[in-house]
Design a protein around this motif. Structure first.
Motif, short mmCIF file in Angstrom:
data_model
loop_
_atom_site.label_atom_id
_atom_site.label_comp_id
_atom_site.label_asym_id
_atom_site.label_seq_id
_atom_site.Cartn_x
_atom_site.Cartn_y
_atom_site.Cartn_z
N VAL A 81 0.86 -1.20 -0.05
CA VAL A 81 -0.09 -0.15 -0.06
C VAL A 81 0.91 1.35 -0.05
O VAL A 81 0.81 2.34 -0.68
CB VAL A 81 -1.08 -0.13 1.12
CG1 VAL A 81 -1.62 1.33 1.51
CG2 VAL A 81 -1.97 -1.38 0.87
N ASN A 82 2.04 1.29 0.85
CA ASN A 82 2.76 2.54 0.65
C ASN A 82 3.49 2.53 -0.69
O ASN A 82 3.72 3.85 -1.06
CB ASN A 82 3.81 2.15 1.95
CG ASN A 82 3.44 2.16 3.39
OD1 ASN A 82 2.57 3.11 3.57
ND2 ASN A 82 4.02 1.92 4.23
N VAL A 83 4.07 1.56 -1.15
CA VAL A 83 4.66 1.67 -2.51
C VAL A 83 3.91 2.27 -3.67
O VAL A 83 3.98 3.02 -4.34
CB VAL A 83 5.27 0.37 -2.92
CG1 VAL A 83 5.78 0.51 -4.19
CG2 VAL A 83 6.50 0.05 -2.08
N SER A 84 2.49 1.64 -3.41
CA SER A 84 1.47 2.07 -4.50
C SER A 84 1.20 3.62 -4.29
O SER A 84 0.80 4.19 -5.34
CB SER A 84 0.35 1.21 -4.57
OG SER A 84 -0.43 1.36 -3.14
N SER A 85 0.98 4.03 -2.97
CA SER A 85 0.52 5.26 -2.97
C SER A 85 1.70 6.36 -3.31
O SER A 85 1.41 7.35 -3.80
CB SER A 85 0.25 5.64 -1.36
OG SER A 85 1.29 5.35 -0.25
N VAL A 86 2.92 5.89 -3.12
CA VAL A 86 4.26 6.71 -3.54
C VAL A 86 4.00 6.87 -4.89
O VAL A 86 4.30 7.75 -5.76
CB VAL A 86 5.21 6.36 -2.79
CG1 VAL A 86 6.62 6.93 -3.62
CG2 VAL A 86 5.34 6.53 -1.58
N ALA A 87 3.81 5.78 -5.73
CA ALA A 87 3.79 5.55 -7.17
C ALA A 87 2.64 6.67 -7.74
O ALA A 87 2.78 7.27 -8.74
CB ALA A 87 3.41 4.23 -7.68
N ILE A 88 1.54 6.46 -6.96
CA ILE A 88 0.52 7.42 -7.43
C ILE A 88 0.70 8.94 -7.37
O ILE A 88 0.29 9.90 -8.25
CB ILE A 88 -1.02 7.15 -6.65
CG1 ILE A 88 -1.47 5.74 -7.20
CG2 ILE A 88 -1.92 8.23 -6.94
CD1 ILE A 88 -2.50 5.12 -6.45
N ILE A 89 1.43 9.17 -6.28
CA ILE A 89 1.62 10.66 -5.95
C ILE A 89 2.82 11.07 -6.95
O ILE A 89 2.57 12.33 -7.32
CB ILE A 89 2.38 10.85 -4.43
CG1 ILE A 89 1.15 10.66 -3.44
CG2 ILE A 89 3.09 12.12 -4.23
CD1 ILE A 89 1.64 10.46 -2.13
N ILE A 90 3.63 10.43 -7.34
CA ILE A 90 4.57 10.62 -8.31
C ILE A 90 4.08 10.74 -9.70
O ILE A 90 4.33 11.82 -10.39
CB ILE A 90 5.94 9.58 -8.33
CG1 ILE A 90 6.68 9.66 -6.95
CG2 ILE A 90 6.55 9.74 -9.63
CD1 ILE A 90 7.73 8.59 -6.84
N SER A 91 3.30 9.82 -9.97
CA SER A 91 2.46 10.18 -11.25
C SER A 91 1.59 11.11 -11.23
O SER A 91 1.66 12.01 -12.47
CB SER A 91 1.62 8.72 -11.51
OG SER A 91 0.86 8.77 -12.60
N ILE A 92 1.03 11.76 -10.28
CA ILE A 92 0.06 13.00 -10.31
C ILE A 92 1.06 14.09 -10.46
O ILE A 92 0.74 15.15 -11.27
CB ILE A 92 -0.66 12.80 -9.11
CG1 ILE A 92 -1.68 11.89 -9.19
CG2 ILE A 92 -1.53 14.53 -9.20
CD1 ILE A 92 -2.58 11.86 -10.20
N CYS A 93 2.03 14.20 -9.73
CA CYS A 93 3.16 15.38 -9.69
C CYS A 93 3.77 15.53 -11.23
O CYS A 93 3.92 16.59 -11.65
CB CYS A 93 4.25 14.94 -8.82
SG CYS A 93 3.73 15.36 -7.16
N ILE A 94 3.92 14.28 -11.99
CA ILE A 94 4.50 14.45 -13.31
C ILE A 94 3.23 15.07 -14.21
O ILE A 94 3.70 15.76 -14.99
CB ILE A 94 5.01 13.01 -13.76
CG1 ILE A 94 6.34 12.66 -13.01
CG2 ILE A 94 5.07 12.95 -15.25
CD1 ILE A 94 6.50 11.32 -13.15
N GLN A 95 2.01 14.52 -14.00
CA GLN A 95 0.89 15.05 -14.88
C GLN A 95 0.71 16.55 -14.50
O GLN A 95 0.65 17.26 -15.62
CB GLN A 95 -0.43 14.28 -14.65
CG GLN A 95 -1.52 14.72 -15.46
CD GLN A 95 -1.28 14.33 -16.78
OE1 GLN A 95 -0.73 13.13 -17.16
NE2 GLN A 95 -1.62 15.43 -17.59
#
Length: 75
Positions: free
Chosen positions: A14-28
């Motif tokens: 869950v921690n890894v997936s939430s960090v990945a989502i945050i990075i994806s949103i920041c890039i977008q």
């Protein structure tokens, strides 16, 4: 909960997936908002200040970015 092996693995995922989502949103968000040289300059200055001076409150970085944006709007 961390003492349980299966639940600990689940929490790590869950921690890894939430960090990945945050990075994806920041890039977008960056590709949508950083469009000209002024915003690139503000972003670079903010990144340099945020990572080199860790004791500065993030509110001051936001206020500084707003002030820099205001000054650059006259150019």
């Amino acid at each position: 909960m961390r003492n349980s092996k299966p639940f600990s693995v689940f929490l790590d995922a869950v921690n890894v997936s939430s960090v990945a989502i945050i990075i994806s949103i920041c890039i977008q968000m960056a590709t949508d908002t950083i469009t000209d040289w002024r915003t690139i300059l503000i972003a670079l200055v903010s990144i340099v200040i945020a990572f080199n001076y860790r004791k500065i409150n993030s509110a001051f970085i936001v206020i500084g970015g707003a002030f820099l944006g205001y000054l650059l709007s006259f150019l």
